[in-house]
Write a protein that holds these residues in place. Structure first.
Motif, PDB file in Angstrom:
ATOM      1  N   PHE A  85       0.444  -1.264   0.346  1.00 32.42           N
ATOM      2  CA  PHE A  85       0.039  -0.199   0.244  1.00 32.42           C
ATOM      3  C   PHE A  85       1.155   1.283  -0.039  1.00 32.42           C
ATOM      4  O   PHE A  85       2.010   1.045   0.440  1.00 32.42           O
ATOM      5  N   PHE A  86       0.636   1.830  -0.406  1.00 31.87           N
ATOM      6  CA  PHE A  86       1.243   3.560  -0.768  1.00 31.87           C
ATOM      7  C   PHE A  86       0.618   4.259   0.599  1.00 31.87           C
ATOM      8  O   PHE A  86      -0.596   4.284   0.792  1.00 31.87           O
ATOM      9  N   GLU A  87       1.327   5.343   1.165  1.00 36.01           N
ATOM     10  CA  GLU A  87       0.684   6.016   2.532  1.00 36.01           C
ATOM     11  C   GLU A  87       0.691   7.450   1.405  1.00 36.01           C
ATOM     12  O   GLU A  87       2.099   7.849   1.169  1.00 36.01           O
ATOM     13  N   LEU A  88      -0.474   8.163   0.944  1.00 33.55           N
ATOM     14  CA  LEU A  88      -0.608   9.301   1.190  1.00 33.55           C
ATOM     15  C   LEU A  88      -1.394  10.212   2.031  1.00 33.55           C
ATOM     16  O   LEU A  88      -2.011   9.636   3.101  1.00 33.55           O
ATOM     17  N   HIS A  89      -0.901  11.455   1.965  1.00 36.01           N
ATOM     18  CA  HIS A  89      -1.822  12.850   3.244  1.00 36.01           C
ATOM     19  C   HIS A  89      -2.635  13.367   2.018  1.00 36.01           C
ATOM     20  O   HIS A  89      -1.594  14.204   1.158  1.00 36.01           O
ATOM     21  N   THR A  90      -3.554  12.895   1.741  1.00 29.22           N
ATOM     22  CA  THR A  90      -4.599  13.818   1.592  1.00 29.22           C
ATOM     23  C   THR A  90      -5.564  15.025   2.365  1.00 29.22           C
ATOM     24  O   THR A  90      -4.744  15.719   2.993  1.00 29.22           O
ATOM     25  N   TYR A 116     -10.754  11.432  -1.659  1.00 31.45           N
ATOM     26  CA  TYR A 116      -9.167  11.815  -1.870  1.00 31.45           C
ATOM     27  C   TYR A 116      -8.497  10.240  -2.683  1.00 31.45           C
ATOM     28  O   TYR A 116      -8.110  10.155  -3.288  1.00 31.45           O
ATOM     29  N   ALA A 174      -7.090   8.796  -5.361  1.00 26.88           N
ATOM     30  CA  ALA A 174      -6.011   8.214  -5.866  1.00 26.88           C
ATOM     31  C   ALA A 174      -6.285   7.224  -6.716  1.00 26.88           C
ATOM     32  O   ALA A 174      -4.651   6.170  -7.159  1.00 26.88           O
ATOM     33  N   VAL A 183      -3.353   7.518   7.647  1.00 28.61           N
ATOM     34  CA  VAL A 183      -3.675   7.665   8.524  1.00 28.61           C
ATOM     35  C   VAL A 183      -3.935   9.330   9.048  1.00 28.61           C
ATOM     36  O   VAL A 183      -2.283   9.613   9.099  1.00 28.61           O
TER      37      VAL A 183
END
Lengths: 433, 433
Positions: free
Chosen positions: B152-157, B190, B194, B205
């Motif tokens: 999994f990619f970690e994103l900050h939306t 968001y 993605a 998170v």
């Protein structure tokens, strides 16, 4: 048939597989139909010989549009004249999972605003732009690995605050059940409160908000901040040593995993730094630069040109991409930075490749000294009562730093703007999508 | 002398060490002075025999106050009559790093509001309350370990949105350079964007904001949300399987590291669940409960009493703490949940120990169906143009879930309120500190 990754097809010659991905190219010729399908792992050519009016596969392929999401089941064949790895897929079933409109709203000629408007297509159509988030995930994973191994607690502190936070920068204000609230510009207040809670080592990765009308390539109104705070330190050097070890670990992990790919995609070498980073007191840095022709805009700090020049200097003199600038004068630092002498703070900036990525300091933890320093800065202690209260009941010496993760990513990959290092950028004129 | 952890002193008998910590008790007797010092690892008794007028150590110990931060250098001696591990520290140097005011603002009789006002002291004075954040860090570390291992990619939306997000819940509004902006209630929009970006597996998170005037023990206006979204799924079962594997991994890691301590501190056993969790269609769950005397408040969903009863039922029938409730009716789900049949969605709730911790679903990814479902719910497609646009260019089948981390922590430890599972709680009447 379970889904197969495209990168694994070379080991499935002669087998029937199911490939799921996006149509990236269509060549519908008189006798043959060719479709290129991409998934996150690679691309494969689907080859179909037209069978005439009853050929359902032919009809389905004919109606495909670029960017559509498809699942294609077929046999993997070796074919040396096929450019994509010498293999092709002979379809026995075509499923259109989601059909794209034929005309895409962006293309090679699209300007930066259109690219932001259709950011999701811009990323999907350019694997290199998606790769940025592979690297972002690796950086953050390495960061967490380092800090949790060192026994740090992860906290999520409130972004909603009852009083505007300490910094001079503008804050966003909102209505909170009939009273004003403010968005946190940094977790500074709360990470110090964590220290006062007996949580000796704390970090947070989360959004920070800056209501500043800045339009440079390195500013955003919302970005991802990394904050670290540690108690029982002897001096600010403890913070700087921790910080440089953390960065070395992060860069080492990124180099090991993605160094070659980053070099190929961006022409940038990921350099794992040698420790310690050079440390230069700010006053000395200013003298060095002035001797080299720098004309400072600011009376006490470095400006962007100065940051670039001092980076060139340390690269040349010390072979380092990083430099700590230390001993910032009291005049350019907030009241809560510790002052070993009245005019100088126990604080630092870290400059990487010509740009500041971190400000850190030992904090003043003694209540009476802190109040004195606030008053000296012209602040009203009563307006920051809940901050000052943290220090009335025995809060130990501590220090820490903040770092902007998007800026680090931008510098790591040599991206032209922080917009390219952010999934969805936020600026004064950019609140969509 | 470098700092020694108190838990390591038993192996330093006869040596001179430096201990840094808080004064937790003082007994200043006529001939002897006893000080108990705590650090994050334990407590030690400092023992000093009064030496008279010239005795500087005596004077310093006499002026100590509880809660002060001190560094004490001295020799470690074995003394079997000392209760704290049979050792004591004979001080040769006392440094008061930060002196606490003598009267603390909280004590054993303090009510919940005073405890929240002085949350940092409440945590520091009760190691059991600090331990909550040890467990929180372990949970989150295990979660990330699992999802990053799964690619999994970690994103900050963005938390700042130009239009209010989809859910019916109230949103906070703020002024954004002269135009309205809204705080994200969830990253739903968001994370689906993605997926449309070709990022096939994504998690986040981060903070989520709910402007709901709820005053229960399980609601907050700001809390930490875990969001997961995955593409190319076959059906909602793929999401449920991922989710239960993730939870098993998290609970296994927490049990291995902290199971005994959690049992000792909270009297709760950390149970690693057996997979798969029981799955009960919502309609069937309602019938089961009605046969057992449940009187539903809501016509189509479970109410809190129903959630508790269905948990009791599955614990009794299946020996499980968890239960998936599936096949929620269209009437109680948002327009973007996929509908295998017109009246039923491909969605689920996960109930743990009587409380819902997750809602998840397969999303409708086909543009025309999605628009139709929005209109059917009485929504205006033009008001959600930027959401609908995500689905015009071939977004594949996908699904995911959201989970409140504080609520999970509350249930894991059997805490009475989400306030105890949050570093600094935010509610309609609570915006400080």
């Amino acid at each position: 048939v379970r889904r197969a990754k495209i990168e694994d097809l070379h080991s499935r010659i002669g087998q029937t597989v199911r490939v799921c991905g996006y149509v990236s190219a269509l060549r519908l010729q008189r006798k043959m139909q060719f479709v290129i399908v991409n998934d996150a792992s690679g691309a494969v050519q689907v080859t179909h010989r037209r069978g005439g009016a009853d050929d359902e596969i032919e009809q389905q392929l004919e109606r495909l549009t670029p960017a559509s999401a498809v699942a294609i089941t077929g046999e993997v064949l070796r074919n040396e004249i096929v450019k994509l790895g010498g293999i092709e897929l002979i379809p026995s079933q075509v499923e259109v999972l989601a059909r794209s409109e034929a005309a895409l709203p962006i293309g090679p000629e699209s300007g930066p605003d259109v690219r932001q408007d259709w950011r999701f297509l811009d990323i999907r159509l350019h694997p290199q732009r998606r790769f940025v988030f592979d690297v972002a995930t690796a950086i953050e994973t390495a960061l967490r690995e380092f800090v949790t191994r060192e026994g740090f607690f992860e906290l999520h502190t409130p972004k909603l605050m009852g009083t505007a936070s300490e910094s001079g920068a503008e804050v966003f204000q909102l209505d909170y059940f009939g009273r004003p609230a403010y968005l946190a510009q940094s977790p500074q207040f709360y990470k110090q409160m964590a220290i006062a809670s007996g949580i000796d080592k704390v970090f947070e990765v989360g959004p920070v908000f800056r209501a500043e009308p800045s339009f440079t390539s390195r500013h955003a109104t919302e970005f991802t901040g990394v904050d670290v705070e540690m108690a029982w330190i002897d001096d600010v050097e403890d913070v700087m040593q921790f910080k440089e070890q953390m960065l070395r670990h992060m860069l080492e992990k990124v180099r090991d995993r993605y160094g070659d790919q980053i070099h190929d995609a961006y022409g940038v070498d990921v350099v794992v730094p040698v420790l310690p980073f050079p440390r230069i007191p700010l006053g000395e840095a200013r003298r060095i630069l002035q001797n080299r022709g720098w004309e400072p805009i600011d009376k006490a700090d470095l400006d962007p040109a100065g940051e670039r020049m001092i980076s060139e200097y340390v690269r040349h003199e010390f072979g380092s991409e990083f430099v700590y600038l230390t001993e910032y004068p009291t005049s350019v630092r907030p009241f809560y930075h510790m002052r070993p002498t009245p005019d100088v703070t126990a604080s630092f900036d870290l400059v990487w490749k010509g740009l500041e990525i971190t400000t850190g300091a030992q904090r003043e933890h003694r209540y009476d000294v802190l109040v004195h320093q606030a008053v000296e800065k012209g602040l009203d202690p009563e307006s920051m009562r809940s901050y000052l209260d943290i220090f009335r009941f025995g809060t130990p010496p501590h220090g820490g730093f903040g770092m902007g993760l998007n800026r680090v990513l931008m510098l790591l990959l040599g991206l032209p703007s922080i917009r390219d290092a952010t999934f969805l950028f936020r600026g004064p004129h950019r609140l969509e999508p």
